[in-house]
Design a protein around this motif. Structure first.
Motif, PDB file in Angstrom:
ATOM      1  N   UNK A 110      34.922   2.229  16.736  1.00 37.84           N
ATOM      2  CA  UNK A 110      33.784   1.590  16.075  1.00 37.84           C
ATOM      3  C   UNK A 110      32.941   2.564  15.246  1.00 37.84           C
ATOM      4  N   UNK A 111      32.577   3.739  15.770  1.00 41.33           N
ATOM      5  CA  UNK A 111      31.808   4.667  14.923  1.00 41.33           C
ATOM      6  C   UNK A 111      32.554   5.097  13.664  1.00 41.33           C
ATOM      7  N   UNK A 112      33.846   5.388  13.802  1.00 42.51           N
ATOM      8  CA  UNK A 112      34.613   5.787  12.619  1.00 42.51           C
ATOM      9  C   UNK A 112      34.758   4.616  11.648  1.00 42.51           C
ATOM     10  N   UNK A 113      34.856   3.395  12.191  1.00 43.52           N
ATOM     11  CA  UNK A 113      34.928   2.218  11.330  1.00 43.52           C
ATOM     12  C   UNK A 113      33.638   2.002  10.557  1.00 43.52           C
ATOM     13  N   UNK A 114      32.491   2.185  11.220  1.00 44.19           N
ATOM     14  CA  UNK A 114      31.204   2.053  10.542  1.00 44.19           C
ATOM     15  C   UNK A 114      31.046   3.135   9.474  1.00 44.19           C
ATOM     16  N   UNK A 115      31.489   4.356   9.804  1.00 37.16           N
ATOM     17  CA  UNK A 115      31.401   5.439   8.823  1.00 37.16           C
ATOM     18  C   UNK A 115      32.253   5.131   7.597  1.00 37.16           C
ATOM     19  N   UNK A 116      33.424   4.549   7.816  1.00 41.66           N
ATOM     20  CA  UNK A 116      34.305   4.195   6.697  1.00 41.66           C
ATOM     21  C   UNK A 116      33.657   3.155   5.799  1.00 41.66           C
ATOM     22  N   UNK A 117      33.014   2.161   6.404  1.00 40.63           N
ATOM     23  CA  UNK A 117      32.355   1.112   5.626  1.00 40.63           C
ATOM     24  C   UNK A 117      31.222   1.685   4.792  1.00 40.63           C
ATOM     25  N   UNK A 167      30.872   4.860   3.802  1.00 41.98           N
ATOM     26  CA  UNK A 167      31.416   5.776   2.793  1.00 41.98           C
ATOM     27  C   UNK A 167      32.202   5.054   1.716  1.00 41.98           C
ATOM     28  N   UNK A 168      32.752   3.876   2.043  1.00 41.04           N
ATOM     29  CA  UNK A 168      33.591   3.171   1.083  1.00 41.04           C
ATOM     30  C   UNK A 168      34.993   3.727   1.010  1.00 41.04           C
ATOM     31  N   UNK A 169      35.369   4.511   2.033  1.00 34.50           N
ATOM     32  CA  UNK A 169      36.705   5.102   2.090  1.00 34.50           C
ATOM     33  C   UNK A 169      37.005   5.436   3.549  1.00 34.50           C
ATOM     34  N   UNK A 170      38.284   5.539   3.930  1.00 34.64           N
ATOM     35  CA  UNK A 170      38.612   5.866   5.320  1.00 34.64           C
ATOM     36  C   UNK A 170      37.998   7.191   5.742  1.00 34.64           C
ATOM     37  N   UNK A 171      37.164   7.153   6.782  1.00 39.09           N
ATOM     38  CA  UNK A 171      36.434   8.353   7.204  1.00 39.09           C
ATOM     39  C   UNK A 171      37.356   9.440   7.732  1.00 39.09           C
ATOM     40  N   UNK A 219      43.496   3.279  13.151  1.00 38.95           N
ATOM     41  CA  UNK A 219      42.186   2.691  13.430  1.00 38.95           C
ATOM     42  C   UNK A 219      42.246   1.168  13.352  1.00 38.95           C
ATOM     43  N   UNK A 220      42.994   0.654  12.377  1.00 39.09           N
ATOM     44  CA  UNK A 220      43.154  -0.795  12.266  1.00 39.09           C
ATOM     45  C   UNK A 220      43.859  -1.375  13.465  1.00 39.09           C
ATOM     46  N   UNK A 221      44.877  -0.673  13.947  1.00 36.68           N
ATOM     47  CA  UNK A 221      45.602  -1.129  15.130  1.00 36.68           C
ATOM     48  C   UNK A 221      44.716  -1.080  16.373  1.00 36.68           C
ATOM     49  N   UNK A 222      43.888  -0.039  16.479  1.00 31.19           N
ATOM     50  CA  UNK A 222      42.992   0.087  17.633  1.00 31.19           C
ATOM     51  C   UNK A 222      41.988  -1.059  17.688  1.00 31.19           C
ATOM     52  N   UNK A 223      41.540  -1.520  16.508  1.00 28.40           N
ATOM     53  CA  UNK A 223      40.612  -2.656  16.478  1.00 28.40           C
ATOM     54  C   UNK A 223      41.251  -3.884  17.108  1.00 28.40           C
ATOM     55  N   UNK A 262      37.351  -1.773   5.292  1.00 34.89           N
ATOM     56  CA  UNK A 262      37.523  -1.414   6.699  1.00 34.89           C
ATOM     57  C   UNK A 262      39.004  -1.126   6.945  1.00 34.89           C
ATOM     58  N   UNK A 263      39.260  -0.345   7.978  1.00 34.68           N
ATOM     59  CA  UNK A 263      40.644  -0.113   8.388  1.00 34.68           C
ATOM     60  C   UNK A 263      41.054  -1.267   9.294  1.00 34.68           C
ATOM     61  N   UNK A 264      41.849  -2.149   8.762  1.00 37.74           N
ATOM     62  CA  UNK A 264      42.252  -3.337   9.508  1.00 37.74           C
ATOM     63  C   UNK A 264      43.571  -3.855   8.977  1.00 37.74           C
ATOM     64  N   UNK A 265      43.684  -5.177   8.900  1.00 36.10           N
ATOM     65  CA  UNK A 265      44.899  -5.793   8.390  1.00 36.10           C
ATOM     66  C   UNK A 265      44.822  -5.857   6.865  1.00 36.10           C
TER      67      UNK A 265
END
Length: 254
Positions: A6-13, A15-19, A28-32, A102-105
């Motif tokens: 979650x923290x790395x996901x928020x940082x990515x959002x 920053x506008x790029x994968x943290x 990270x997407x798989x972990x979500x 976000x890092x997801x699907x």
């Protein structure tokens, strides 16, 4: 897992790029999704545990939920969660950096919508039906037991055949957790599972529903601590950096 994802996901959002870079974004997407599946299957195990504890004999409960078998149940839930994530790594969908920042699907993959609806969506609603059915089974069993006792107009002689008030209260509390989770997550899962095939939701609505979904993770610790004394003791021990707190005679620890 949540503390990392979650923290790395928020940082990515922000920053506008994968943290952590593009290479780790699929992880990270798989972990979500893995965290979601683990949460869902944990609710199944909790409801199943409560159902066996209430509707079956003490011997049956102890056989099914000895410390070692309880470990195996939890391990099985993680294995199944991993199996549910695996198809997206095998071509039935794809994890990575998507249009929502976000890092997801990745929706651009032609199979990703099918992964969302056929695996993620179906798993969610299957779990919902199973858990709701287990709690309904508990309710009917307890209701019938109360009616039989009232008709007989007598006190129970063999206490193993009746459900203690403490166990019923614990089960009510766990049902409250399940209800809060459903209220927070069901709109997002239902609408998003449709939206991936026929887009009709605005970006703002998607963010709002996912925020509601994640609100469940914020509320969970407070609900557990509010309703269950044993969790309050555990949280206090964590805050005080102690392995355990001194036992207090007469305190409700279960």
């Amino acid at each position: 897992m949540t503390g990392f994802q979650y923290p790395t996901g928020m940082a990515s959002t922000i920053m506008g790029a994968p943290s952590l870079g593009n290479a780790l974004c699929p992880i990270l997407g798989a972990l979500f999704f893995l965290s979601i599946y683990v949460s869902l299957l944990s609710m199944v195990l909790i409801a199943f545990n409560r159902c066996i504890h209430i509707t079956k004999s003490t011997d049956t409960y102890r056989k099914l939920f000895s410390p070692f078998k309880s470990f195996l149940w939890v391990l099985l839930s993680w294995v199944v969660s991993g199996v549910l994530v695996a198809p997206a790594f095998l071509g039935y969908g794809e994890f990575g950096w998507n249009k929502a920042h976000v890092c997801g699907i990745i929706n651009e993959n032609p199979y990703s919508p099918h992964y969302i609806s056929n695996i993620y969506g179906v798993t969610y609603w299957l779990v919902f039906c199973v858990v709701a059915g287990l709690y309904l089974r508990i309710y009917i069993y307890v209701k019938d037991s109360v009616v039989k006792m009232a008709v007989a107009n007598q006190n129970p002689v063999n206490f193993e055949h009746f459900v203690s008030i403490r166990v019923i209260k614990q089960t009510k509390h766990m049902f409250i957790m399940f209800s809060v989770f459903t209220v927070c997550s069901a709109p997002s899962v239902l609408l998003y599972s449709i939206n991936v095939h026929e887009p009709f939701m605005s970006p703002g609505a998607i963010v709002a529903f996912f925020s509601l979904y994640r609100l469940n993770y914020v509320l969970n610790p407070f609900l557990y601590g509010w309703k269950l004394p044993v969790f309050r003791r555990a949280f206090k021990a964590l805050i005080r950096c102690k392995r355990h707190l001194p036992f207090q005679p007469g305190a409700p620890v279960n």
